[in-house]
Design a protein around this motif. Structure first.
Motif, PDB file in Angstrom:
ATOM      1  N   GLY A  98     -33.930 -35.546   6.427  1.00 38.06           N
ATOM      2  CA  GLY A  98     -34.530 -36.870   6.323  1.00 38.06           C
ATOM      3  C   GLY A  98     -35.928 -36.861   5.738  1.00 38.06           C
ATOM      4  O   GLY A  98     -36.255 -36.039   4.880  1.00 38.06           O
ATOM      5  N   ILE A  99     -36.747 -37.780   6.231  1.00 36.51           N
ATOM      6  CA  ILE A  99     -38.107 -37.980   5.726  1.00 36.51           C
ATOM      7  C   ILE A  99     -39.077 -38.022   6.905  1.00 36.51           C
ATOM      8  O   ILE A  99     -38.864 -38.756   7.872  1.00 36.51           O
ATOM      9  N   PHE A 115     -33.694 -34.523   0.762  1.00 33.18           N
ATOM     10  CA  PHE A 115     -32.850 -35.419   1.548  1.00 33.18           C
ATOM     11  C   PHE A 115     -31.657 -35.883   0.716  1.00 33.18           C
ATOM     12  O   PHE A 115     -30.504 -35.822   1.163  1.00 33.18           O
ATOM     13  N   ILE A 131     -30.082 -38.069  10.690  1.00 36.08           N
ATOM     14  CA  ILE A 131     -31.299 -38.417   9.944  1.00 36.08           C
ATOM     15  C   ILE A 131     -32.538 -38.389  10.835  1.00 36.08           C
ATOM     16  O   ILE A 131     -32.582 -39.033  11.885  1.00 36.08           O
ATOM     17  N   CYS A 133     -36.217 -39.641  10.687  1.00 39.02           N
ATOM     18  CA  CYS A 133     -37.019 -40.594   9.922  1.00 39.02           C
ATOM     19  C   CYS A 133     -38.265 -40.942  10.719  1.00 39.02           C
ATOM     20  O   CYS A 133     -38.192 -41.642  11.733  1.00 39.02           O
ATOM     21  N   THR A 140     -36.458 -43.340   3.165  1.00 40.76           N
ATOM     22  CA  THR A 140     -35.119 -42.975   3.628  1.00 40.76           C
ATOM     23  C   THR A 140     -34.076 -43.936   3.080  1.00 40.76           C
ATOM     24  O   THR A 140     -33.032 -43.521   2.556  1.00 40.76           O
TER      25      THR A 140
END
Length: 259
Positions: A98-99, A115, A131, A133, A140
């Motif tokens: 993810g981020i 990602f 994920i 986030c 995302t």
């Protein structure tokens, strides 16, 4: 009563002395399944070793965590991909990916690229995505919207607003992982819970992090998911057993499990 911890790192150094005991305590507390997402190349071996000890109770996910994206991320990704593609049936999801722009925004572009690459693996292998986030919802969703065919996914450790829920559900077939944050005194997550469709709600611990009250500040473990479940059930006005059944069914649907 059966609970499903959809996100736990019981193989990390924090559990070096008692990982098996932590799994045993979880099972005794009513946790029938635990998903173990990978973090980086160093965690692959302990992850697999713990799973081998509890093949019926644990599941594995393989991916490269966004905070591990650095100068050599392409090499790391290639190695992670090789592990995943060499034994795809061993891993029930791609994750944790993810981020994360909370601590450092300097690798924003690289995190988005990594990602996106890992989401492509999930699409190719027909696997769900776990994920991570944090301070990166725009990024995302931008990456996910670049895919015509999106995989199932869970936004792990979700702590957002009702508007965040709306944006996420408008993007794809996504679930929301609720952990100990919901028990914190100043958390606004309890206000958001009713906005999450009940069939998109799953429970997690994120052990060893984010221990629920009354264990806040201590090492978290999967057995403590019971505390989170009780708060969520009370907030939604349903019984503990109802919540356990619903969230366990949701987790099985997320990870495409038939048993």
């Amino acid at each position: 009563m059966s609970l499903f911890d959809t996100h736990a790192h019981l193989y990390l150094p924090e559990f070096e002395e008692d990982a098996t005991s932590a799994v045993d305590r979880a099972i005794e507390a009513g946790v029938s399944r635990l998903m173990l997402p990978n973090v980086d190349l160093n965690t692959v071996e302990p992850l697999i070793e713990l799973h081998k000890k509890y093949p019926d109770s644990t599941l594995m996910a393989m991916g490269l965590h966004p905070t591990e994206i650095g100068e050599s991320y392409r090499d790391d990704l290639a190695k992670i991909k090789n592990i995943l593609y060499s034994a795809p049936d061993d891993f029930k999801a791609v994750g944790e990916i993810g981020i994360d722009l909370y601590w450092d925004k300097s690798f924003r572009k690289e995190q988005m690229e990594a990602f996106g690459e890992q989401v492509r693996w999930a699409v190719e292998l027909d696997k769900p995505v776990i994920i991570h986030c944090r301070e990166g919802l725009d990024e995302t969703l931008e990456v996910l919207n670049g895919f015509d065919s999106k995989p199932k996914a869970v936004f792990h450790s979700f702590g957002g607003t009702s508007e965040d829920v709306r944006r996420i559900l408008g993007t794809g077939d996504f679930y929301f992982g609720i952990n100990g944050i919901v028990t914190f005194k100043n958390s606004k997550l309890r206000e958001t819970l009713p906005a999450i469709p009940i069939d998109r709600l799953v429970l997690e611990t994120d052990s060893p992090y984010l221990a629920p009250v009354p264990y806040r500040g201590k090492r978290n473990e999967s057995a403590y998911i019971v505390k989170t479940a009780r708060i969520v059930a009370d907030t939604l006005g349903i019984t503990f057993d109802e919540l356990a059944g619903i969230t366990t069914t949701n987790a099985k649907n997320l990870f495409c499990l038939t048993d």
